[in-house]
Design an enzyme around this catalytic site. Structure first.
Site, PDB file in Angstrom:
ATOM      1  N   MET A  30      92.655 114.857 124.006  1.00 49.79           N
ATOM      2  CA  MET A  30      91.480 114.455 123.226  1.00 49.79           C
ATOM      3  C   MET A  30      90.620 113.484 124.034  1.00 49.79           C
ATOM      4  SD  MET A  30      92.681 114.360 119.292  1.00 49.79           S
ATOM      5  CE  MET A  30      93.444 112.760 119.311  1.00 49.79           C
ATOM      6  N   HIS A  34      94.180 108.278 130.143  1.00 48.36           N
ATOM      7  CA  HIS A  34      94.946 107.192 130.762  1.00 48.36           C
ATOM      8  C   HIS A  34      96.006 107.829 131.650  1.00 48.36           C
ATOM      9  CE1 HIS A  34      97.924 108.246 127.791  1.00 48.36           C
ATOM     10  NE2 HIS A  34      97.117 107.928 126.794  1.00 48.36           N
ATOM     11  N   HIS A  37      98.000 110.955 130.402  1.00 49.57           N
ATOM     12  CA  HIS A  37      97.327 112.248 130.553  1.00 49.57           C
ATOM     13  C   HIS A  37      97.337 112.685 132.016  1.00 49.57           C
ATOM     14  CE1 HIS A  37      95.045 110.410 127.028  1.00 49.57           C
ATOM     15  NE2 HIS A  37      95.493 111.535 126.497  1.00 49.57           N
ATOM     16  N   LYS A 149     105.656 111.671 124.277  1.00 50.55           N
ATOM     17  CA  LYS A 149     105.205 110.604 123.395  1.00 50.55           C
ATOM     18  C   LYS A 149     104.983 111.103 121.973  1.00 50.55           C
ATOM     19  CE  LYS A 149     102.038 107.178 122.354  1.00 50.55           C
ATOM     20  NZ  LYS A 149     100.922 107.926 121.787  1.00 50.55           N
ATOM     21  N   ARG A 187      94.891 104.855 121.793  1.00 47.19           N
ATOM     22  CA  ARG A 187      94.647 103.907 120.699  1.00 47.19           C
ATOM     23  C   ARG A 187      94.991 102.470 121.095  1.00 47.19           C
ATOM     24  NH1 ARG A 187      96.094 108.731 117.469  1.00 47.19           N
ATOM     25  NH2 ARG A 187      94.308 109.154 116.124  1.00 47.19           N
TER      26      ARG A 187
HETATM   27  P1  AMP Z   1      96.052 113.030 123.193  1.00 50.77           P
HETATM   28  O1  AMP Z   1      94.821 112.946 124.021  1.00 50.77           O
HETATM   29  O2  AMP Z   1      96.491 111.735 122.626  1.00 50.77           O
HETATM   30  O3  AMP Z   1      96.004 114.160 122.194  1.00 50.77           O
HETATM   31  O4  AMP Z   1      97.214 113.415 124.202  1.00 50.77           O
HETATM   32  C1  AMP Z   1      97.113 114.556 125.010  1.00 50.77           C
HETATM   33  C2  AMP Z   1      98.461 114.848 125.629  1.00 50.77           C
HETATM   34  O5  AMP Z   1      98.857 113.725 126.425  1.00 50.77           O
HETATM   35  C3  AMP Z   1      99.557 115.061 124.574  1.00 50.77           C
HETATM   36  O6  AMP Z   1     100.415 116.108 125.020  1.00 50.77           O
HETATM   37  C4  AMP Z   1     100.247 113.739 124.568  1.00 50.77           C
HETATM   38  O7  AMP Z   1     101.595 113.818 124.148  1.00 50.77           O
HETATM   39  C5  AMP Z   1     100.158 113.337 126.018  1.00 50.77           C
HETATM   40  N1  AMP Z   1     100.333 111.897 126.164  1.00 50.77           N
HETATM   41  C6  AMP Z   1      99.666 110.901 125.506  1.00 50.77           C
HETATM   42  N2  AMP Z   1     100.142 109.702 125.847  1.00 50.77           N
HETATM   43  C7  AMP Z   1     101.142 109.920 126.750  1.00 50.77           C
HETATM   44  C8  AMP Z   1     102.028 109.078 127.479  1.00 50.77           C
HETATM   45  N3  AMP Z   1     102.001 107.744 127.355  1.00 50.77           N
HETATM   46  N4  AMP Z   1     102.923 109.654 128.312  1.00 50.77           N
HETATM   47  C9  AMP Z   1     102.975 111.014 128.439  1.00 50.77           C
HETATM   48  N5  AMP Z   1     102.156 111.863 127.784  1.00 50.77           N
HETATM   49  C10 AMP Z   1     101.258 111.331 126.949  1.00 50.77           C
END
Ligand code: AMP
Length: 284
Positions: A30, A34, A37, A149, A187
């Site tokens: 999304m 960081h 990702h 995560k 977040r």
């Molecule tokens: P999001 O943008 O939050 O939807 O996350 C995108 C992808 O990155 C998802 O598969 C999350 O599980 C992964 N992700 C987010 N934070 C972390 C983290 N700290 N370590 C590993 N993968 C992560």
């Protein structure tokens, strides 16, 4: 790196890669990127030739009253980070491109979607599963990478791939953390300095539970009490409120009666207005 905003040109480009025999790996995000990702990108590059990162704040997975409107968005920053880490194609569709023209269909999760995050965020996993199915159909990757995560998401997306026979390899990437243990999250930018300090208790509580389990305690209730005591240690200015501490089996996320290697401990905690999640897989 190519930035692509629409489905048709993305498909045309990927068809050419496929004809050239390239292996395509999908990294859905999304945005607000960081190191977590970007570690998914590193793993994706090891697993294939063309890394497609998607950047889409999916309205379907936000429950009413959640942070969809204020979710951090910075396309230029994300594009620069993605390019610097070796993403080949950044697909950043609009909401209109993904859901325009009135879409009603949803993929509904199994019973594993009902508890924990699903209980607190109604409709969240239906939104996740629907967008993942769309992205997989649009990109048609050979593999897709997801972070540990979001462990309930991992369980449900794995099930989606298996039960709907998506011909892709599922890759789970371990959680990337700050040096003090806090799991990286888009977040985390919401946290004040005191909240940020309190937030280290999530990973600390998981660390304590692991230590107590390694010392021989296999009763889930006892481990939960250990974690509650770490979370309730006085945190001036930013107390923590646990939504849940789940001690569950890996397949269906059903409560474990005994803690064994492979048991998952997951928790969600509120600090101020921010909700944070973390988990570990014991013995992993
Ligand atoms: P999001 O943008 O939050 O939807 O996350 C995108 C992808 O990155 C998802 O598969 C999350 O599980 C992964 N992700 C987010 N934070 C972390 C983290 N700290 N370590 C590993 N993968 C992560």
């Amino acid at each position: 790196m190519d930035n692509i905003w629409e489905i048709t040109p993305l498909r045309t480009r990927l068809r050419a890669e496929r004809v050239a025999g390239k292996r395509i790996v999908l990294v859905p995000t999304m945005g607000s990127l960081h190191e977590g990702h970007l570690t998914l990108v590193d793993v994706a590059r090891q697993r294939g030739d063309v890394v497609v990162m998607t950047l889409f704040v999916n309205p379907l997975q936000f429950a009413p009253g959640e942070d969809f409107d204020r979710y951090p968005r910075d396309f230029a920053r994300d594009a620069a980070l993605a390019a610097s880490r070796g993403v080949d194609i950044l697909f950043a569709p609009s909401v209109e491109e993904m859901y325009g023209g009135g879409r009603e269909l949803r993929i509904t999760g199994s019973s594993a979607a009902n508890g924990w995050e699903g209980a607190i965020r109604p409709g969240h996993f239906d939104g996740v599963l629907t967008v993942v199915a769309k992205l997989v159909n649009i990109v048609q990757p050979d593999a897709a990478c997801f972070g540990q995560k979001d462990i309930q998401q991992v369980t449900l997306v794995r099930q989606l791939i298996r039960e709907l026979d998506f011909p892709i390899e599922f890759v789970m990437v371990p959680t990337v953390r700050e040096s003090d243990g806090l799991a990286l999250s888009s977040r985390n930018v919401y946290l004040s300095a005191t909240e940020r300090h309190s937030a280290t208790a999530l990973s600390a509580s998981l660390g304590e539970a692991t230590a107590v389990w390694r010392a021989g305690t296999t009763d889930p209730g006892a481990l939960r009490r250990v974690m509650e005591s770490v979370l309730s240690t006085r945190r001036p200015g930013a107390p923590l409120v646990a939504d849940y501490i789940a001690i569950v089996d890996a397949l269906e996320l059903a409560p474990a009666t005994r803690v064994v290697p492979g048991t998952i401990i997951a928790l969600a905690v509120r600090v101020g207005k921010t909700r944070l999640i973390d988990n570990i897989i014991l013995g992993a």
